[in-house]
Each structure stands twice: as structure tokens, then as C-alpha cells.
Write a protein that holds these residues in place. Structure first.
Motif, PDB file in Angstrom:
ATOM      1  N   TYR A   1     -30.374  72.338  11.495  1.00 19.34           N
ATOM      2  CA  TYR A   1     -30.722  73.668  10.978  1.00 19.34           C
ATOM      3  C   TYR A   1     -29.483  74.546  10.840  1.00 19.34           C
ATOM      4  O   TYR A   1     -29.296  75.227   9.821  1.00 19.34           O
ATOM      5  CB  TYR A   1     -31.736  74.324  11.905  1.00 19.34           C
TER       6      TYR A   1
ATOM      7  N   THR B   1     -41.005  73.088  15.208  1.00 18.37           N
ATOM      8  CA  THR B   1     -39.919  73.452  14.294  1.00 18.37           C
ATOM      9  C   THR B   1     -40.436  74.238  13.100  1.00 18.37           C
ATOM     10  O   THR B   1     -39.874  75.274  12.719  1.00 18.37           O
ATOM     11  CB  THR B   1     -39.193  72.184  13.813  1.00 18.37           C
TER      12      THR B   1
ATOM     13  N   GLU C   1     -42.530  68.018  18.282  1.00 24.43           N
ATOM     14  CA  GLU C   1     -41.345  68.849  18.061  1.00 24.43           C
ATOM     15  C   GLU C   1     -41.250  69.285  16.602  1.00 24.43           C
ATOM     16  O   GLU C   1     -40.797  70.401  16.319  1.00 24.43           O
ATOM     17  CB  GLU C   1     -40.085  68.087  18.470  1.00 24.43           C
ATOM     18  N   MET C   2     -41.699  68.463  15.680  1.00 28.58           N
ATOM     19  CA  MET C   2     -41.706  68.856  14.280  1.00 28.58           C
ATOM     20  C   MET C   2     -42.669  70.024  14.049  1.00 28.58           C
ATOM     21  O   MET C   2     -42.356  70.963  13.304  1.00 28.58           O
ATOM     22  CB  MET C   2     -42.103  67.679  13.385  1.00 28.58           C
TER      23      MET C   2
ATOM     24  N   THR D   1     -32.577  68.590  15.559  1.00 32.24           N
ATOM     25  CA  THR D   1     -33.113  69.603  14.648  1.00 32.24           C
ATOM     26  C   THR D   1     -32.278  70.870  14.687  1.00 32.24           C
ATOM     27  O   THR D   1     -31.985  71.477  13.645  1.00 32.24           O
ATOM     28  CB  THR D   1     -34.569  69.927  15.022  1.00 32.24           C
ATOM     29  N   ASP D   2     -31.887  71.272  15.875  1.00 30.72           N
ATOM     30  CA  ASP D   2     -31.055  72.470  16.022  1.00 30.72           C
ATOM     31  C   ASP D   2     -29.735  72.311  15.280  1.00 30.72           C
ATOM     32  O   ASP D   2     -29.291  73.215  14.563  1.00 30.72           O
ATOM     33  CB  ASP D   2     -30.809  72.725  17.516  1.00 30.72           C
TER      34      ASP D   2
ATOM     35  N   THR E   1     -32.325  62.632  11.098  1.00 28.41           N
ATOM     36  CA  THR E   1     -32.989  63.892  10.783  1.00 28.41           C
ATOM     37  C   THR E   1     -32.509  64.435   9.444  1.00 28.41           C
ATOM     38  O   THR E   1     -31.307  64.500   9.182  1.00 28.41           O
ATOM     39  CB  THR E   1     -32.703  64.939  11.883  1.00 28.41           C
TER      40      THR E   1
ATOM     41  N   ASN F   1     -42.747  63.317   8.360  1.00 30.57           N
ATOM     42  CA  ASN F   1     -42.181  64.511   7.740  1.00 30.57           C
ATOM     43  C   ASN F   1     -43.209  65.626   7.648  1.00 30.57           C
ATOM     44  O   ASN F   1     -44.416  65.431   7.884  1.00 30.57           O
ATOM     45  CB  ASN F   1     -41.557  64.197   6.379  1.00 30.57           C
TER      46      ASN F   1
ATOM     47  N   TYR G   1     -38.074  63.038   9.927  1.00 27.97           N
ATOM     48  CA  TYR G   1     -37.470  62.272  11.017  1.00 27.97           C
ATOM     49  C   TYR G   1     -37.738  60.784  10.805  1.00 27.97           C
ATOM     50  O   TYR G   1     -38.848  60.382  10.444  1.00 27.97           O
ATOM     51  CB  TYR G   1     -38.048  62.678  12.369  1.00 27.97           C
TER      52      TYR G   1
ATOM     53  N   VAL H   1     -38.763  69.079   6.744  1.00 30.88           N
ATOM     54  CA  VAL H   1     -38.020  68.331   7.752  1.00 30.88           C
ATOM     55  C   VAL H   1     -38.599  66.920   7.816  1.00 30.88           C
ATOM     56  O   VAL H   1     -39.804  66.720   7.657  1.00 30.88           O
ATOM     57  CB  VAL H   1     -38.080  69.019   9.135  1.00 30.88           C
TER      58      VAL H   1
ATOM     59  N   TRP I   1     -35.286  67.877  19.458  1.00 33.02           N
ATOM     60  CA  TRP I   1     -34.920  69.303  19.410  1.00 33.02           C
ATOM     61  C   TRP I   1     -33.418  69.466  19.136  1.00 33.02           C
ATOM     62  O   TRP I   1     -33.016  70.288  18.304  1.00 33.02           O
ATOM     63  CB  TRP I   1     -35.272  69.982  20.736  1.00 33.02           C
TER      64      TRP I   1
ATOM     65  N   LEU J   1     -33.177  67.948   7.210  1.00 34.65           N
ATOM     66  CA  LEU J   1     -33.787  69.278   7.243  1.00 34.65           C
ATOM     67  C   LEU J   1     -33.293  70.077   6.047  1.00 34.65           C
ATOM     68  O   LEU J   1     -32.098  70.100   5.754  1.00 34.65           O
ATOM     69  CB  LEU J   1     -33.439  69.976   8.554  1.00 34.65           C
TER      70      LEU J   1
END
Length: 342
Positions: A136, A43, A39-40, A132-133, A90, A223, A60, A58, A129, A92
């Protein structure tokens, strides 16, 4: 394996009885590692809103924990549970290393999110996800606010423009084998129950309890700069608590906190029994000690743990807050105080 003993003000000691087993799995094929890393990668390539910048960094962190908690009072189990948890943190950043949404004063918000404890790739990746969303959307709003403040000359933006918001670090790759905690819960319940029964032999105690905790976790840090760290960690804690009240209604609540980071070298159960008995005997002796009613003005000598506690509470805290490293060659204590380390 070796372990380090650490004594603190509240009396620390290492303990254990029956040694649990840590079974190992291969971290390279770990479903958590794969879900986060995949997923990173998506992203860093695909995540971008129209008219907004992409993330440039980013990170995690996943704490995959297995906990055993047992508490006993008066020779009976008060509570006992085994629970698993996974938490994703997370961070970011949007912008660039010179100027981003976080700046130099803040460490970067690490948004915490519970994850499924099942090893389900799709569920774990969806959690990454979602986090992260959220991060962001928060970051692009923060960056817009900082850019507007900078353009308007807002007084709150007092950072040195020559200092970058973030700095690149050399990637670190350290992947250890993950472990699973296998422990006999019933045996530990019996042991904790037996320990709490010891305190029943001291009727002067108003209250007492024994609590036992085992926390095993596999920690993942991944990362976008290339750092990949997987490390198992273990912490064992035994807390002994007792309470007594003196004839003049003074409450006495000493405790002993027992820590260990390994399972392979521990004192015997008899040694722990002795520690508990010593705590109870000391508490009873203090409770029954003759009262000192006369006023006294004069010198006082503090030794052993009392001296450590006095120095920590009255002196070291003030020195730390005052920036001891910046006061070399200057007076740090009043003239009527002296400190000697013998």
C-alpha cells in the motif's frame, strides 16, 4: 487419473518407481485460506492513510510447497533434503479502474514474502498484513507520481487516456481439496543411487550425475473481486547428466530430463534403467566415432530430433520475434529455404 506426455529437445520421458501418497485436507477450513481472506477483508474496509485513497483491488497468491531433492554421483548420494516453504505474492492497486498506480503497461508488481511453514493463524495473518502494508505504501507513492506526471504532461506518460488501467473480471470460485505429500525418502534415495551406479559401467564418461526432484504445492489465489481458487499441483523431475571428451578435446554433455505430473501411471524402474543405458551408450559411440576431417560443401539432411532442434533454433525463434501472426500472406523465409511437414 490421466497424464500428458510432453517431449522436448532434450529428450523427455515420464518415470516413477514407488508411488507416494497424497493425503487430502478440506480447503474450506484451511488456516492459510482463512488467514488471507480475513486480512483481505480488513484491508478493503480499514486500510487508508489520511489524504490518500483506499485500495480498490488487492490480490494474494500463496504457494505452499513441499520439496524433495536428491542428487547422486558415482553410485553415492551427494545431497538429499526435504524442505517446506510458503511464499506470499501480493498485488495491490490504488486509484480506480480507469486510472491507478500501475497503469496499462505494467502487469502489477507482486511483492514476494516468505511465510511461516507452521499452521499458525496469527503468524500467517501478520505476514499478510506486513505484505499489504508495504504494497500500500508503495502504491500510493506510485499513484502520486503518475498523477503528477499526467498533470505536468510528462512525455513518459504516453498511455491512451481512453484505455482503463485495469478491468473487472468475473469472479472464479474453484476450491479443491489441499493435499500433503507423503513419500518414502529412503526408498527414493536407494533408487537414485542405483541409477547413478549404472553410469559407472562406462569408463569413457568423464562425469555423470542423477538428480531427482519432487515438488508438491497447494496454490491459493484470493482477490477482492471475489475470486477464490485453491489448487494442488505436483511435478516430478529426473535429470540424467553425463559428460565425455573426444580425442580432439570436444566436450559432449547430453542430458535427459524426465517429467511427470501424476504418480499413478509410470514406466517401470527397468524402463528408466534402459533410458540411462541408451544415453550412456550413445554418448560413448559419439565420443569414439571417427573424425571427419575433409571439408564438405553441399546439402545436409536433418531428421528426427535434430530437425526439430534446427527448426526451433534457426527459424521459429526469428518468426516469433517478427510477429508471425501479423505477416500472413507475406514472405517469412528466404527463397533458398523450404519447410516440409511430412
Amino acid at each position: 487419473m490421466k497424464y500428458t506426455k510432453r517431449f522436448i529437445v532434450s529428450f523427455s520421458l515420464l518415470i516413477a518407481i514407488t508411488l507416494p501418497v497424497l493425503s487430502q485436507t478440506t480447503a474450506v477450513d484451511d488456516v492459510i485460506f482463512k488467514a488471507v481472506q480475513d486480512e483481505m477483508a480488513r484491508t478493503m474496509v480499514d486500510l487508508k492513510f489520511k489524504d490518500f485513497k483506499k485500495p480498490y483491488f488487492v490480490e494474494y497468491i500463496v504457494e505452499d510447497a513441499d520439496n524433495l531433492e536428491i542428487e547422486s554421483k558415482y553410485g553415492a548420494i551427494l545431497s538429499s533434503r526435504r524442505r517446506n516453504s510458503r511464499t506470499l505474492y501480493t498485488q495491490l492497486r490504488v486509484g480506480d479502474y480507469d486510472f491507478d498506480n500501475v497503469g496499462t503497461y505494467a502487469g502489477g508488481f507482486k511483492f514476494p514474502l516468505p511465510m511461516a511453514v507452521d499452521d499458525d493463524y496469527d503468524s500467517l495473518r501478520r505476514s499478510v498484513w506486513f505484505a499489504t502494508d508495504y504494497a500500500y505504501k508503495l502504491a500510493i507513492n506510485q499513484l502520486a507520481a503518475r498523477e503528477a506526471a499526467k498533470e505536468d504532461g510528462d512525455g513518459e506518460e504516453e498511455e491512451d487516456e481512453d484505455v482503463p488501467s485495469f478491468s473487472k473480471a468475473t469472479p472464479v470460485v474453484s476450491i479443491e481439496k489441499t493435499e500433503k505429500l507423503e513419500i518414502d525418502k529412503a526408498k527414493w534415495e536407494k533408487q537414485v543411487r542405483d541409477w547413478s551406479k549404472i553410469l559407472l559401467n562406462y569408463p569413457e564418461l568423464r562425469e555423470s550425475s542423477i538428480s531427482f526432484f519432487v515438488r508438491h504445492s497447494n496454490r491459493y489465489l484470493i482477490n477482492s473481486e471475489g475470486t477464490r481458487i485453491v489448487k494442488p499441483r505436483l511435478l516430478i523431475t529426473l535429470n540424467v547428466y553425463a559428460k565425455a571428451v573426444t580425442p580432439d578435446n570436444l566436450r559432449l554433455t547430453p542430458s535427459r530430463h524426465i517429467y511427470a505430473k501424476e504418480f499413478d501411471e509410470f514406466p517401470s524402474s527397468e524402463s528408466v534403467d534402459k533410458t540411462i543405458k541408451e544415453l550412456a551408450a550413445d554418448l560413448v559411440a559419439i565420443r569414439n566415432a571417427p573424425q571427419f576431417n575433409e571439408k564438405y560443401i553441399g546439402p545436409a539432411l536433418f531428421t528426427d530430433r535434430a530437425a526439430i532442434q534446427l527448426f526451433h533454433q534457426l527459424l521459429s525463434g526469428n518468426l516469433e520475434r517478427g510477429g508471425l501472426a501479423e505477416r500472413l500472406g507475406r514472405k517469412v523465409l528466404p527463397s533458398f529455404l523450404s519447410v516440409t511437414d511430412d
